[in-house]
Every structure is written in C-alpha cells, then in structure tokens.
Enzyme design. Sequence first.
Site, PDB file in Angstrom:
ATOM      1  N   LYS A 104      -7.303   1.913  -2.716  1.00 17.19           N
ATOM      2  CA  LYS A 104      -6.855   1.333  -1.439  1.00 17.19           C
ATOM      3  C   LYS A 104      -6.873   2.391  -0.324  1.00 17.19           C
ATOM      4  O   LYS A 104      -7.301   2.122   0.800  1.00 17.19           O
ATOM      5  CB  LYS A 104      -5.451   0.747  -1.621  1.00 17.19           C
ATOM      6  CG  LYS A 104      -4.803   0.221  -0.363  1.00 17.19           C
ATOM      7  CD  LYS A 104      -5.532  -0.960   0.221  1.00 17.19           C
ATOM      8  CE  LYS A 104      -4.982  -1.306   1.602  1.00 17.19           C
ATOM      9  NZ  LYS A 104      -5.837  -2.233   2.329  1.00 17.19           N
ATOM     10  N   LYS A 160       0.211   5.194   8.498  1.00 20.66           N
ATOM     11  CA  LYS A 160       0.788   5.540   7.188  1.00 20.66           C
ATOM     12  C   LYS A 160      -0.317   5.718   6.147  1.00 20.66           C
ATOM     13  O   LYS A 160      -0.304   6.669   5.347  1.00 20.66           O
ATOM     14  CB  LYS A 160       1.773   4.425   6.792  1.00 20.66           C
ATOM     15  CG  LYS A 160       2.338   4.467   5.408  1.00 20.66           C
ATOM     16  CD  LYS A 160       1.694   3.470   4.443  1.00 20.66           C
ATOM     17  CE  LYS A 160       1.691   2.043   4.875  1.00 20.66           C
ATOM     18  NZ  LYS A 160       1.053   1.116   3.923  1.00 20.66           N
ATOM     19  N   THR A 177       0.849  -1.190   0.000  1.00 23.09           N
ATOM     20  CA  THR A 177       0.000   0.000   0.000  1.00 23.09           C
ATOM     21  C   THR A 177       0.886   1.242   0.000  1.00 23.09           C
ATOM     22  O   THR A 177       1.579   1.519   0.982  1.00 23.09           O
ATOM     23  CB  THR A 177      -0.914   0.043   1.247  1.00 23.09           C
ATOM     24  OG1 THR A 177      -1.663  -1.159   1.311  1.00 23.09           O
ATOM     25  CG2 THR A 177      -1.851   1.250   1.177  1.00 23.09           C
TER      26      THR A 177
HETATM   27  P1  NAP Z   1       5.014  -6.089   7.911  1.00 17.26           P
HETATM   28  O1  NAP Z   1       4.664  -7.361   8.565  1.00 17.26           O
HETATM   29  O2  NAP Z   1       5.476  -4.938   8.741  1.00 17.26           O
HETATM   30  O3  NAP Z   1       6.096  -6.407   6.779  1.00 17.26           O
HETATM   31  C1  NAP Z   1       6.771  -5.397   6.109  1.00 17.26           C
HETATM   32  C2  NAP Z   1       7.719  -5.995   5.086  1.00 17.26           C
HETATM   33  O4  NAP Z   1       8.411  -4.916   4.417  1.00 17.26           O
HETATM   34  C3  NAP Z   1       8.826  -6.881   5.703  1.00 17.26           C
HETATM   35  O5  NAP Z   1       9.087  -7.945   4.843  1.00 17.26           O
HETATM   36  C4  NAP Z   1      10.001  -5.916   5.776  1.00 17.26           C
HETATM   37  O6  NAP Z   1      11.260  -6.545   5.791  1.00 17.26           O
HETATM   38  C5  NAP Z   1       9.797  -5.181   4.464  1.00 17.26           C
HETATM   39  N1  NAP Z   1      10.552  -3.920   4.394  1.00 17.26           N
HETATM   40  C6  NAP Z   1      10.396  -2.814   5.153  1.00 17.26           C
HETATM   41  N2  NAP Z   1      11.257  -1.850   4.772  1.00 17.26           N
HETATM   42  C7  NAP Z   1      11.981  -2.373   3.755  1.00 17.26           C
HETATM   43  C8  NAP Z   1      13.024  -1.871   2.940  1.00 17.26           C
HETATM   44  N3  NAP Z   1      13.507  -0.625   3.095  1.00 17.26           N
HETATM   45  N4  NAP Z   1      13.539  -2.673   1.984  1.00 17.26           N
HETATM   46  C9  NAP Z   1      13.057  -3.928   1.812  1.00 17.26           C
HETATM   47  N5  NAP Z   1      12.072  -4.470   2.547  1.00 17.26           N
HETATM   48  C10 NAP Z   1      11.547  -3.695   3.515  1.00 17.26           C
HETATM   49  O7  NAP Z   1       3.782  -5.503   7.088  1.00 17.26           O
HETATM   50  P2  NAP Z   1       2.513  -6.217   6.452  1.00 17.26           P
HETATM   51  O8  NAP Z   1       1.397  -6.206   7.416  1.00 17.26           O
HETATM   52  O9  NAP Z   1       2.925  -7.478   5.793  1.00 17.26           O
HETATM   53  O10 NAP Z   1       2.124  -5.108   5.339  1.00 17.26           O
HETATM   54  C11 NAP Z   1       2.862  -4.959   4.150  1.00 17.26           C
HETATM   55  C12 NAP Z   1       2.124  -3.952   3.271  1.00 17.26           C
HETATM   56  O11 NAP Z   1       0.780  -4.416   3.038  1.00 17.26           O
HETATM   57  C13 NAP Z   1       1.966  -2.564   3.870  1.00 17.26           C
HETATM   58  O12 NAP Z   1       2.036  -1.618   2.828  1.00 17.26           O
HETATM   59  C14 NAP Z   1       0.577  -2.593   4.472  1.00 17.26           C
HETATM   60  O13 NAP Z   1       0.017  -1.295   4.580  1.00 17.26           O
HETATM   61  C15 NAP Z   1      -0.152  -3.436   3.449  1.00 17.26           C
HETATM   62  N6  NAP Z   1      -1.323  -4.151   3.956  1.00 17.26           N
HETATM   63  C16 NAP Z   1      -1.279  -4.797   5.152  1.00 17.26           C
HETATM   64  C17 NAP Z   1      -2.410  -5.471   5.584  1.00 17.26           C
HETATM   65  C18 NAP Z   1      -2.446  -6.177   6.910  1.00 17.26           C
HETATM   66  O14 NAP Z   1      -3.562  -6.460   7.385  1.00 17.26           O
HETATM   67  N7  NAP Z   1      -1.339  -6.507   7.535  1.00 17.26           N
HETATM   68  C19 NAP Z   1      -3.569  -5.490   4.796  1.00 17.26           C
HETATM   69  C20 NAP Z   1      -3.565  -4.850   3.555  1.00 17.26           C
HETATM   70  C21 NAP Z   1      -2.433  -4.184   3.143  1.00 17.26           C
HETATM   71  P3  NAP Z   1      11.945  -6.995   7.193  1.00 17.26           P
HETATM   72  O15 NAP Z   1      11.335  -8.329   7.517  1.00 17.26           O
HETATM   73  O16 NAP Z   1      13.380  -7.054   6.900  1.00 17.26           O
HETATM   74  O17 NAP Z   1      11.607  -5.935   8.215  1.00 17.26           O
END
Ligand code: NAP
Length: 289
Positions: free
Chosen positions: A171, A239, A96
């Site tokens: 989104k 965010k 997102t």
């Molecule tokens: P998360 O668990 O915090 O995972 C974030 C991912 O991004 C991790 O793999 C992290 O790597 C990686 N990352 C962060 N900074 C980075 C960088 N500079 N370079 C490379 N990789 C990097 O988040 P999530 O819940 O999976 O969400 C991921 C995305 O989906 C976000 O944009 C969120 O808004 C969206 N989203 C989430 C949900 C939900 O319910 N969780 C639903 C819809 C959409 P590391 O493991 O090394 O930290």
Amino acid sequence: MTKYGFLGLGIMGNAMATNLVNAGLDVTVWNRTREKCAPLVVLGARQGNSPAEVTGQCDITFAMVSDPAAASSLCFDSEGVLEGITPGKGYIDVSTVDPATVLRIAGAVKNKGGRFLEAPVSGSKKPAEDGTLVFLCGGDETLYQDAQPALQLMGKKSFYFENVGQGAQMKLVINMIMGTMMTAFGEGLAVGDKAGLKIVDILDVLTQGAVDNPMFRLKGLQMVQKNFSPAFPLKHMQKDMRLALQLGDELGQSLFTTGAANNWYIKARKGGGANDDFSAVFKYIADQF
Ligand code: NAP
C-alpha cells in the site's frame, strides 16, 4: 449467519459498511463520533457501544481508521478491540498504516487466540461506494477465506501476501508513487500556466500521450474547477508519504522524489489544506488562488 462488525465510518468506512448492510449482511457498526452511525442504522445496521463490544459480539470485525495512532488506540485502549477478542474471532484492519503497527496488532490479536488479517485498500471514495476496491491482504489465511463474502461485496479483487506487513508495504509503495505523480502533475500545470499555456490545453495534450492515466483525467478537471472536496484527504496522503519515507529509511533506500513531494504535502497541510482532497496540493504549488 456470520456476524460482521465495522469500526470507523469516515469517508471510506461509511461507504464500505453501507455495501455490507445493503447486501443484507448482519452488521454492527461503531464510530468514535457516534452520530456517524445513524445513516447505517437507518439502513439496517446495529450500533455497538464500544470496539470491545463489537469484536465480542461479531465473528469478523473490520476497522477503517486514519493512521497508526488511531489503529493502535482502537485496538489497545480500554474498551478497545482486543478486549472483545476470544479464540477464533476475526479482526481485519483495512486502514493504511506502517508494517510495525500491523505486526503489533497482529501479535496481540493472535496472543488472545484471535485471527488477524491486514487488508489495506487501493481505491478511493468512488470505488468504495461502487464496491470496486482492491484489498492488499496479509495474515491469517483462514480468515482471508472466511471473509471472502464481505471482501467481494466491497472490492473487485483481493491479493494475498504470505507475511503480515506485506499488505502495508504494498500500500505504501502504491501511494508514494501516486503522491509523487500528483506533485509532478501540479508542478507541470503550474509552470505551464505561468508560461501562458491554458491548463485545459495541457490536460488535453496529456490525454494523447504515454502519461495519460485515470488520476490525471479525474483530478485534472477538478483542479481546474478548484473543486477540492475530499475523496482522499490530503492529511492522509501526507501520512502515507511519511510512512513510505520511514520504510525507505529502514531499508536503506533513498527516496529523493518522495521526500520532495512530502515537503509539498507538509506545506499544504500546514497551510490549511489538511481536510481538502490531496489534489489541493496544487493550490500550494501554484500559489495562485
Ligand atoms: P476519514 O474520513 O478521515 O475517517 C477517519 C476515521 O478514523 C473516522 O471514522 C475517525 O473517527 C476515525 N478515527 C480517527 N482517529 C481515531 C481514534 N483515535 N480512535 C478511533 N477512531 C478514530 O478517512 P478515510 O478517507 O475514510 O481514510 C481512512 C483510512 O483509509 C486512512 O488510513 C486512509 O489513509 C485510508 N485510505 C483512504 C482512501 C481515500 O481515498 N479516502 C483510500 C485508500 C485508503 P471520527 O469520525 O470520530 O473522527
């Protein structure tokens, strides 16, 4: 056999990539923190050494990372996605982010002859695990078609919008509604509690009326139980509120309610709730734990 790549194995990426691997697809994974690749490798995925190596070796690569800074760094940094893009390669960013970031990445991939699709998802950890996400796509239509086998394994529905950036806009619209619903919910529960009503009774009454919805039903119970283990981390919701406010600003649309809700998420994020579920905003509203 199409070779798929998956970059970013956080809460969402791990569940999504697992569904691809479990379905027998050829998947190469990469994550900044490398150890997170291990469970996928056990299931049968290959492990890539860099985003460039993954996009170079795979036909279609998905990326699921935190925010605009992460998506940009993944794409443009040394050994990033872009270095592996050659004509015909597909890159699908499901993170997102804001429309400007999507457009920058789309332009750069296209400049190298690659195909780009934005496909942010509606749905959280459980739908990601169950393969019932909703994809909000914009970009290269041939890539949208070619990626259907994977999209259908990870989701229950895909929408295709004509212009790149419209997926991101959709989104942000969805999440600003969800984020403001949660703070309104939290304020109602907090004031009801202070008035001496039982929160479980408020939840019960809510289920009987027009504002009944799956989010209140699921999160309401967890909030009563003080279970804030993250499905959607609060820092990501804040965010999304910030990016939605930015979108409103660019379009000259006042977003008073979203602004007020964003202040709650900032307070919660600064107060130590960044990595809790976004429903933990309730703690900071009620200020009672
Ligand atoms: P998360 O668990 O915090 O995972 C974030 C991912 O991004 C991790 O793999 C992290 O790597 C990686 N990352 C962060 N900074 C980075 C960088 N500079 N370079 C490379 N990789 C990097 O988040 P999530 O819940 O999976 O969400 C991921 C995305 O989906 C976000 O944009 C969120 O808004 C969206 N989203 C989430 C949900 C939900 O319910 N969780 C639903 C819809 C959409 P590391 O493991 O090394 O930290």
